[in-house]
Scaffold this active site. Structure first.
Site, mmCIF file in Angstrom:
data_model
loop_
_atom_site.group_PDB
_atom_site.id
_atom_site.type_symbol
_atom_site.label_atom_id
_atom_site.label_comp_id
_atom_site.label_asym_id
_atom_site.label_seq_id
_atom_site.Cartn_x
_atom_site.Cartn_y
_atom_site.Cartn_z
ATOM 1 N N GLY B 181 -3.524 3.807 10.249
ATOM 2 C CA GLY B 181 -3.625 5.248 10.430
ATOM 3 C C GLY B 181 -2.880 5.785 11.631
ATOM 4 O O GLY B 181 -2.632 6.985 11.724
ATOM 5 N N SER B 207 0.987 -6.313 5.566
ATOM 6 C CA SER B 207 1.328 -5.542 4.375
ATOM 7 C C SER B 207 2.560 -4.700 4.661
ATOM 8 O O SER B 207 2.948 -4.486 5.804
ATOM 9 C CB SER B 207 0.160 -4.641 4.002
ATOM 10 O OG SER B 207 -0.193 -3.853 5.102
ATOM 11 N N ARG B 208 3.162 -4.245 3.579
ATOM 12 C CA ARG B 208 4.172 -3.205 3.718
ATOM 13 C C ARG B 208 3.432 -1.875 3.770
ATOM 14 O O ARG B 208 2.250 -1.782 3.437
ATOM 15 C CB ARG B 208 5.119 -3.227 2.516
ATOM 16 C CG ARG B 208 5.960 -4.499 2.470
ATOM 17 C CD ARG B 208 7.001 -4.408 1.363
ATOM 18 N NE ARG B 208 7.778 -5.629 1.261
ATOM 19 C CZ ARG B 208 8.838 -5.926 2.014
ATOM 20 N NH1 ARG B 208 9.248 -5.072 2.948
ATOM 21 N NH2 ARG B 208 9.481 -7.056 1.855
ATOM 22 N N ALA B 209 4.133 -0.833 4.212
ATOM 23 C CA ALA B 209 3.505 0.487 4.289
ATOM 24 C C ALA B 209 2.976 0.889 2.930
ATOM 25 O O ALA B 209 3.635 0.670 1.917
ATOM 26 C CB ALA B 209 4.529 1.506 4.758
ATOM 27 N N THR B 211 0.742 4.129 2.640
ATOM 28 C CA THR B 211 0.882 5.584 2.766
ATOM 29 C C THR B 211 1.515 5.938 4.110
ATOM 30 O O THR B 211 1.685 7.101 4.425
ATOM 31 C CB THR B 211 -0.496 6.261 2.687
ATOM 32 O OG1 THR B 211 -1.333 5.667 3.674
ATOM 33 C CG2 THR B 211 -1.116 6.060 1.317
ATOM 34 N N THR B 216 3.735 -3.507 9.259
ATOM 35 C CA THR B 216 4.302 -4.563 10.094
ATOM 36 C C THR B 216 5.360 -5.346 9.321
ATOM 37 O O THR B 216 6.409 -5.704 9.884
ATOM 38 C CB THR B 216 3.180 -5.491 10.608
ATOM 39 O OG1 THR B 216 2.358 -4.733 11.498
ATOM 40 C CG2 THR B 216 3.736 -6.693 11.355
ATOM 41 N N ASP B 269 -10.242 6.279 -0.449
ATOM 42 C CA ASP B 269 -10.376 5.525 0.792
ATOM 43 C C ASP B 269 -11.850 5.421 1.141
ATOM 44 O O ASP B 269 -12.427 6.345 1.687
ATOM 45 C CB ASP B 269 -9.600 6.261 1.894
ATOM 46 C CG ASP B 269 -9.182 5.313 3.008
ATOM 47 O OD1 ASP B 269 -9.594 4.141 2.971
ATOM 48 O OD2 ASP B 269 -8.461 5.759 3.911
ATOM 49 N N SER B 277 -11.089 -5.283 1.060
ATOM 50 C CA SER B 277 -9.649 -5.506 1.017
ATOM 51 C C SER B 277 -9.196 -6.376 2.193
ATOM 52 O O SER B 277 -8.550 -7.419 2.017
ATOM 53 C CB SER B 277 -8.953 -4.138 1.043
ATOM 54 O OG SER B 277 -7.617 -4.245 1.433
#
Lengths: 514, 514
Positions: B181, B207-209, B211, B216, B269, B277
């Site tokens: 966030g 993870s990839r982006a 939203t 990273t 969310d 997750s």
């Protein structure tokens, strides 16, 4: 148009020969000059724009120039039809912004209730195919846990206003609706000619089967064309006082059809959504007086009196708010009505009742008379309490049959295959006794497995009903199918569960034949 | 195989050149001998079978024999890859039976809680691509309103077991995770080399982006390859004590990726889904000690202490049940961390900190040291309370930078475009004063609009942070974009909302520079 669009290259529309059901689908080349492949991904949502016209669609990507070249965008059916621009027209494509009303759906999921304005926006976006399946599911499931009275009213009104709205000049326009779940039960096709013969306008639109083996529209199609548009429908009602057409073609409450298309595969079924669905259709159809047939039984949609009362009050509440006189009656939902299950078999039952044939199923006749009686009582000119006698007079005299023929002639001939299936199999009693129960769900399942409603001549003919004595080896019902594999599956399924309960008559002293 | 199948004609597999993202899609001719067109409709779900192999897919129908002939079935990507049978192989096609576990999803929607067995079945069907998007949405939304502790544990465990499960021989394997966030905030790329330089194994998958404008994995990809498989990852960790790879390639908790692919477009969310997750990935990664970075701020995911405490307890609860030592720390989430937002800009920040450059963003440096200190304290050989000093020693001495170079070399060069975007635009202060707030959501939005993370060199460089004095006309931040239309859109969006709050310093006596 947003300033950024002026920079975007445009693509030429071409048709791609793919039928994608009700989902809008477009195909773009991976080498397309208009999209940057890393931004657009297969199955993502895109927006097409040409002047003020916009369409949301699901994207497929191809490397095959013969399918779609780099300067083109391929539109599948129904996207091509809905966008309604000729091949060669230029469009821009951008990643789709989700419809704004989705924010309200998210609020609903978080537990907030929605304003009428938010619900109207949702219904508008639904009707314009702006929601993906999963967004529709989000709205339905978000609403499934609770819906306030105000939300229910707003949803019903918004859905009614989102499609065709029929207007009638008559002060009284009657309608009937069954909440469904009972196999057979084709009362509308008897009630409409009786009421129309009396002189009350009853412009009946019906659905096709969703999860059942036959809807009224499927069954009427055995006798006449049912794909009738709004103007033609008005002409038929002007000439005959009534009609029996498919509602889908008239485009009444199209948002409802879209919601149902997702409710069905997910098997979602809530009271509020049922009431909004039915009442929005009736509002759009311009009905002033509505009779709801609510079957109650162990395998019906409504299983007990408490649930029946809650549902009745919900219908009355919505009816009052929209000034439709709603009457709800509970009916016997313990077993199928009539003997046939499946379009051709049910049409045979209907015509037998209208023709006053001695072998006509009496339960279908009596239930239809009772419903017609209630509808006729809406006529202020009719003496209170004389509805049943009048209904019976119109049926017994052949006036109803004559009216039905008039309606059939006005709607014109159907072009679908209407013979009965040839492959049959009798399911036999495995013991002596009395039939004490017939599982409506299992009968629906068997008839669908046999091929109904897509094969109009497939289905089931009941040879025994509740209260009938049977002996071991005596046939309980007959399965009809065209397709050998479907026949085999239905037979195999009937072996696992016949759907019939047969009990020792000594244990059934209290049971009377219904 | 069901008896009915023996009657079904078989179709020959061929490849159709369509990329359908992660959805399985097949194409059948309307004239196909194997399907009765009236039963199969466009976008309905079908099941392909060959011997014991089965695949659920969405159906498209064509009349174009050159695409797919009547005796064929066209498989698009990824259906062709997943079914893994060569062209020409024979398959049968039937209308798909929805996965059995969907019955449990419906129970959940009706308000029941699910058993571990039901949840395991759902996760299994998800992992095998048996759920359509709308069925996934049904599960997510049905679970969004409430999830019991037992359900949360069952979901976490089932997801962890459904993909690759890494095993390590070391008694302590540490990991860190930020709940996200906050723009910038690339602490992992500083923490991992510090901890690895100390000697603790820290096999970091990121993870990839989803939203955000950069994950990273996206940022590390500016410096090195991140698409590393499980075996290769183990070799890198054996050589370097750490790695910074993309989790998606390692296939940890693939069900989580599938759930996220639906959560994202629906912007769902919930706390429980977030915890399941994150913890399922960490369980699958074989971590024994986990540090959770939970930023708290007005525009962060967690906005207040109460919510932070509830989320912390949820992490601790799940950690305890799976015997992972979880430590959760709340961090300053009032503004972006570092100056860059977007992969290249964030990578520049990271390398500046590791190189001890005087212009390196101090907030990123200090936060990374603090997180590394907590992780180092997991080392039983380290004297209690000396974690920070040890982290700082490793950073200041250049040991961390050396370790980072070792990791970069081990992962190998990236093949993606890594220069900074050329189109820039400065957003200026519209008044004199002191920066009192930076809206993380708006900064994320602007950087994404500018093209990040797909354009690695797009994004935002912050020139002022909270507490900085600014004069009218002085630049607050710079937008970087490649694509002119995206540049224009980001500039237009920054005019509507700069994301910065500037206040009269006299009114801000209490405010100290963080």
């Amino acid at each position: 148009m947003a300033p950024a669009d002026s920079n975007r290259p445009q693509l030429e529309i071409r048709s791609v020969n793919l039928d994608t059901g009700r989902e809008n689908v477009v195909v773009i080349s991976r080498q397309s000059k208009a999209l940057r492949a890393e931004i657009f991904r297969g199955f993502s949502r895109v927006e097409l724009r040409r002047n003020s016209k916009a369409l949301l669609a699901t994207l497929l990507i191809t490397d095959d120039d013969s399918l779609v070249g780099p300067g083109e965008i391929g539109l599948a059916e129904p996207a091509l039809r809905r966008f309604a621009e000729p091949a060669g027209s230029l469009v821009t494509v951008t990643p789709a912004t989700p419809p704004e009303s989705l924010e309200a759906v998210r609020s609903k999921i978080r537990g907030q209730s929605l304003s009428a304005r938010e619900i109207t926006a949702i219904v508008g976006d639904l009707t314009h195919y702006r929601y993906s399946d999963m967004e529709i599911a989000a709205f339905l499931i978000g609403s499934a846990s609770f819906m306030t009275s105000d939300e229910l009213i707003a949803l019903t009104g918004a859905m009614a206003q989102a499609g065709t709205q029929l207007k009638w000049t008559d002060p009284i326009v009657v309608d009937k609706h069954c909440i469904g779940g009972i196999p057979g039960n084709r009362t509308s096709m008897i009630v409409v000619p009786i009421v129309a013969a009396h002189g009350l306008p009853i412009p009946k639109t019906s659905s096709r089967a969703i999860t059942s083996p036959a809807g009224t529209a499927d069954t009427m199609e055995v006798l006449a064309r049912v794909n009738v548009g709004a103007d033609e429908m008005k002409a038929i009602v002007a000439a005959c006082n009534g009609c029996l057409v498919w509602g889908g073609h008239v485009n009444l409450s199209p948002a409802d059809d879209i919601l149902i298309s997702v409710e069905r595969p997910l098997s979602l079924d809530t009271r509020e959504q049922m009431v909004a669905s039915i009442m929005s259709k009736k509002l759009a159809a311009g009905s002033t007086h509505l009779l709801i047939d609510m079957p109650v039984g162990p395998t019906a949609k409504v299983t007990n009196g408490t649930e029946a009362m809650r549902l009745r009050k919900l219908f009355e509440f919505v009816g009052d708010r929209f000034e439709i006189a709603v009457e709800v009656i509970t009916t016997d939902g313990r077993q199928p009505i009539g003997n046939g299950i499946g379009p051709v078999l049910e049409a045979q039952d209907v015509m037998a009742v209208l023709a006053n044939e001695p072998t006509a199923p009496n339960d279908l006749r009596e239930k239809s008379l009772r419903l017609a009686a209630h509808l006729l009582e809406f006529d202020p000119k009719l003496r209170g309490g004389s509805g049943y006698a009048r209904a019976r007079e119109l049926l017994d005299s052949g006036a109803a049959m004559k009216q039905m023929q008039k309606i059939i002639d006005a709607q014109g001939p159907s072009d679908c295959r209407t013979e009965l299936s040839e492959l049959t199999h009798n399911v036999l009693a495995d013991r002596d006794g009395v039939v004490s129960g017939i599982d409506c769900l299992q009968m629906n399942r068997l008839a669908r497995t046999a091929g109904a409603p897509l094969d109009k001549g497939a289905g089931i003919r009941l040879l025994k009903k509740i209260g009938d004595r049977v002996e071991t080896g005596e046939p309980l019902y007959r399965i009809y199918a065209f397709d050998p594999s479907q026949h085999d599956l239905a037979v195999a399924s009937s072996r696992l569960a016949s759907g019939y309960t047969i009990e020792n008559p000594k244990l059934l002293q209290g049971l009377t034949k219904p």
